[in-house]
Design an enzyme around this catalytic site. Structure first.
Site, PDB file in Angstrom:
ATOM      1  N   LYS A  50       0.836  -1.213   0.000  1.00 23.01           N
ATOM      2  CA  LYS A  50       0.000   0.000   0.000  1.00 23.01           C
ATOM      3  C   LYS A  50       0.866   1.257   0.000  1.00 23.01           C
ATOM      4  CE  LYS A  50      -3.727  -2.608   2.015  1.00 23.01           C
ATOM      5  NZ  LYS A  50      -4.373  -3.171   3.187  1.00 23.01           N
ATOM      6  N   GLN A  94      -4.824  -1.697   9.245  1.00 21.42           N
ATOM      7  CA  GLN A  94      -4.661  -3.051   8.716  1.00 21.42           C
ATOM      8  C   GLN A  94      -5.191  -4.089   9.706  1.00 21.42           C
ATOM      9  OE1 GLN A  94      -3.514  -3.644   5.608  1.00 21.42           O
ATOM     10  NE2 GLN A  94      -3.802  -5.843   5.841  1.00 21.42           N
ATOM     11  N   ASP A 117     -11.549   1.887   3.336  1.00 21.33           N
ATOM     12  CA  ASP A 117     -11.732   0.433   3.356  1.00 21.33           C
ATOM     13  C   ASP A 117     -13.217   0.058   3.246  1.00 21.33           C
ATOM     14  OD1 ASP A 117      -9.619  -1.400   3.481  1.00 21.33           O
ATOM     15  OD2 ASP A 117      -9.187  -0.961   5.581  1.00 21.33           O
TER      16      ASP A 117
HETATM   17  N1  GUN Z   1      -6.644  -7.315   6.086  1.00 21.83           N
HETATM   18  C1  GUN Z   1      -6.872  -8.125   5.037  1.00 21.83           C
HETATM   19  N2  GUN Z   1      -7.449  -7.430   4.034  1.00 21.83           N
HETATM   20  C2  GUN Z   1      -7.589  -6.167   4.466  1.00 21.83           C
HETATM   21  C3  GUN Z   1      -8.117  -4.988   3.890  1.00 21.83           C
HETATM   22  O1  GUN Z   1      -8.593  -4.967   2.751  1.00 21.83           O
HETATM   23  N3  GUN Z   1      -8.080  -3.870   4.663  1.00 21.83           N
HETATM   24  C4  GUN Z   1      -7.584  -3.884   5.922  1.00 21.83           C
HETATM   25  N4  GUN Z   1      -7.633  -2.751   6.610  1.00 21.83           N
HETATM   26  N5  GUN Z   1      -7.098  -4.960   6.494  1.00 21.83           N
HETATM   27  C5  GUN Z   1      -7.090  -6.095   5.762  1.00 21.83           C
END
Ligand code: GUN
Length: 279
Positions: A50, A94, A117
């Protein structure tokens, strides 16, 4: 039949190029805050991705690496600070969080206008109503792939295997939003094979190697593999027995290089949308 391979890596590059161009049109550089608590190796890989995507797309990335013993109060205080910052357009925490932190509380603390998200109950409610503000990144990436390859959803029988809040449930809603007839299967579904065999569009999002075998797939179906697993040899793979299913499907996503890069690209699109709405 040998399936057309849906190239998520190439499409993600296009989406990211579009995001970079859009970022350049804004008065202020868009900003994404990414929070990682603890040292989960998979999460570290995702967060690194990211951070790189932000750099590729002209988005300022504010990355926070907090120790595993960070308290819920400390994390909530950081989220509150980021909610107030004018240079932060999106906030991503995350998952998974360490067990002593209530995930629900943290996700609900993120301001809905920065919820890139789309995990906040407000965002999820808007998706449920068919009037989304932000689209959840993985399901949105799947829809983008379907559009790119000219796959019509309306009138199709769609089967989603997996009912997580992150993928399965919102995936079902986006397919429904495009007038698919949607079935959601899960661990208590009595005859998974019979359900999958009905699918014109089959989405696997469970996290179990070889869950979907060729005998479970209708000839000519579109098969989307959202999962990211490691097989017994330590190789990355999804839920679908790819070589055998690719012989039956009309379209299929590879793992890696299918849905994964699209998830990341859609996060960049959401951050751009958040920045545009806030300028
Ligand atoms: N953990 C696994 N996939 C994701 C996601 O798309 N966003 C976040 N914040 N955590 C994750």
């Amino acid at each position: 039949m040998s399936a057309v391979v849906m190239d998520g890596k190439a499409l993600a590059a296009k989406v990211k190029a579009r995001a970079l161009a859009a970022a350049g049109q804004l008065e202020r550089q868009p900003g994404l805050a990414v929070i990682l608590v603890g040292e989960n190796p998979a999460s570290q890989v995702y967060v690194r991705g990211k951070v790189k995507d932000c750099a590729d797309c002209g988005i300022a990335c504010f990355d926070y690496y907090l120790p595993a013993d960070t308290t819920e109060e400390q994390l909530l205080a950081l989220v509150a600070e980021l909610n107030d910052r004018s240079d932060v357009d999106g906030i991503l925490c995350q998952l998974p969080l360490p067990g002593h932190i209530a995930e629900k509380k943290v996700l609900e603390a993120i301001s809905p206008d920065k919820d890139v998200d789309a995990f906040h109950p407000y965002s999820m409610g808007r998706i449920l109503r068919g009037d989304p503000c932000f689209l959840p990144c993985t399901p949105a990436g799947v829809m983008e792939l379907l559009h790119e390859y000219g796959i019509e959803v309306a009138g199709k029988k769609c089967v989603v295997v997996g009912r997580s809040n992150i993928v399965g449930k919102p995936m079902a809603l986006l397919l429904l939003g495009e007038n698919g007839t949607v079935t959601v299967c899960h661990s208590r579904t009595p005859d998974l094979k019979a359900e999958c065999l009905q699918a014109d569009i089959l989405v696997a999002a469970v996290g179990k190697v070889n869950l979907i075998t060729a005998d479970m797939v209708k000839e000519g179906a579109v098969v989307i593999d959202v999962a990211m697993n490691r097989n017994a040899e330590g190789k990355l793979c999804g839920d679908v027995d790819y070589p055998a299913v690719a012989e039956k499907a009309s379209f299929i996503t590879p793992v890696p290089g299918g849905v994964g890069p699209m998830t990341r690209a859609m996060l960049m699109e959401n951050t751009l949308a958040a920045a545009k709405a806030r300028q």
